[in-house]
Design a protein around this motif. Structure first.
Motif, short mmCIF file in Angstrom:
data_model
loop_
_atom_site.label_atom_id
_atom_site.label_comp_id
_atom_site.label_asym_id
_atom_site.label_seq_id
_atom_site.Cartn_x
_atom_site.Cartn_y
_atom_site.Cartn_z
N ASP A 198 0.82 -1.22 0.00
CA ASP A 198 0.00 0.00 0.00
C ASP A 198 0.85 1.27 0.00
O ASP A 198 0.52 2.26 0.67
N GLY A 199 1.96 1.25 -0.71
CA GLY A 199 2.80 2.43 -0.84
C GLY A 199 3.70 2.69 0.35
O GLY A 199 4.32 3.75 0.43
N VAL A 200 3.78 1.76 1.29
CA VAL A 200 4.65 1.92 2.45
C VAL A 200 5.69 0.81 2.43
O VAL A 200 5.36 -0.38 2.42
N LEU A 201 6.96 1.22 2.40
CA LEU A 201 8.07 0.27 2.47
C LEU A 201 8.42 0.08 3.95
O LEU A 201 8.66 1.05 4.67
N THR A 202 8.41 -1.18 4.40
CA THR A 202 8.76 -1.50 5.78
C THR A 202 10.03 -2.33 5.77
O THR A 202 10.06 -3.42 5.20
N VAL A 203 11.09 -1.80 6.40
CA VAL A 203 12.37 -2.49 6.48
C VAL A 203 12.57 -2.90 7.94
O VAL A 203 12.53 -2.04 8.84
N THR A 204 12.75 -4.19 8.19
CA THR A 204 12.95 -4.70 9.54
C THR A 204 14.39 -5.18 9.68
O THR A 204 14.84 -6.02 8.92
N LEU A 205 15.09 -4.61 10.67
CA LEU A 205 16.50 -4.91 10.91
C LEU A 205 16.64 -5.50 12.32
O LEU A 205 16.64 -4.76 13.31
N PRO A 206 16.74 -6.84 12.43
CA PRO A 206 16.84 -7.47 13.76
C PRO A 206 18.10 -7.02 14.50
O PRO A 206 19.17 -6.91 13.91
N LYS A 207 17.95 -6.79 15.78
CA LYS A 207 19.09 -6.37 16.61
C LYS A 207 20.05 -7.53 16.82
O LYS A 207 19.64 -8.69 16.91
N ALA A 208 21.32 -7.20 16.91
CA ALA A 208 22.32 -8.19 17.28
C ALA A 208 22.12 -8.51 18.76
O ALA A 208 21.61 -7.69 19.52
N GLN A 209 22.55 -9.67 19.19
CA GLN A 209 22.35 -10.08 20.59
C GLN A 209 22.94 -9.07 21.56
O GLN A 209 22.37 -8.79 22.60
N ALA A 210 24.09 -8.50 21.25
CA ALA A 210 24.74 -7.56 22.16
C ALA A 210 23.91 -6.30 22.34
O ALA A 210 24.02 -5.62 23.35
#
Length: 158
Positions: free
Chosen positions: A135-147
């Motif tokens: 729907d015209g929205v780019l969602t970028v998910t960047l998982p956190k490193a354990q630290a």
């Protein structure tokens, strides 16, 4: 690009003051700030067409990831490129002008190259990053490193 309009009939200092009075130095600072903003907006409107613009975007942090949501209505998936290096993420692409019939009488939609750049506060697992366009929205998910994940430390007896 539509710019805000400011009537030149007078500055804040030239207008009648309210019954309690205004702080004149503050009003003068506001007038100066308003003029600087107008010059900035005028220079942005006069910028060459080849320069990249930045889409409206939000970056939020959850317990497990950093999530970037960028508004890119009308942009096709193949026209978007997402790059990640160290703790920096760049979303680049092109919004191509659509062919139209008739004469365009007024246009306010941006076209051309766009770029969004963000520096993340902590390391992420780049290999597990994902992106969706809906729907015209780019969602970028960047998982956190354990630290980078917060860890609760329990306090033991004295």
């Amino acid at each position: 690009m539509t710019l805000p309009v400011r009537h030149r009939a007078g500055s804040l200092l030239g207008r009648a003051f309210p019954a309690g009075g205004w702080n004149e130095p503050a009003a003068a600072e506001f007038d100066e700030l308003w003029e600087r903003m107008n010059r900035l907006m005028e220079s942005a409107a006069a910028a060459p067409a080849g320069l990249a613009w930045s889409p409206a975007a939000d970056m939020r942090e959850t317990d497990d990831a950093y999530v970037i949501e960028a508004e890119l209505p009308g942009v096709k998936r193949d026209d978007i490129d997402i790059e990640m290096s160290d703790r920096e993420v760049r979303i680049k692409g092109t919004y191509k002008e659509q062919e139209r019939e008739g004469v365009l009488r007024r246009g306010t939609r941006r076209t051309g190259s766009f770029e969004y750049h963000a520096v993340l506060p902590a390391d992420v697992k780049a290999e597990e990053a994902g992106a969706t366009l809906s729907d015209g929205v780019l969602t970028v998910t960047l998982p956190k490193a354990q630290a980078a994940k917060p860890r609760r430390i329990e306090i033991t007896g004295s």
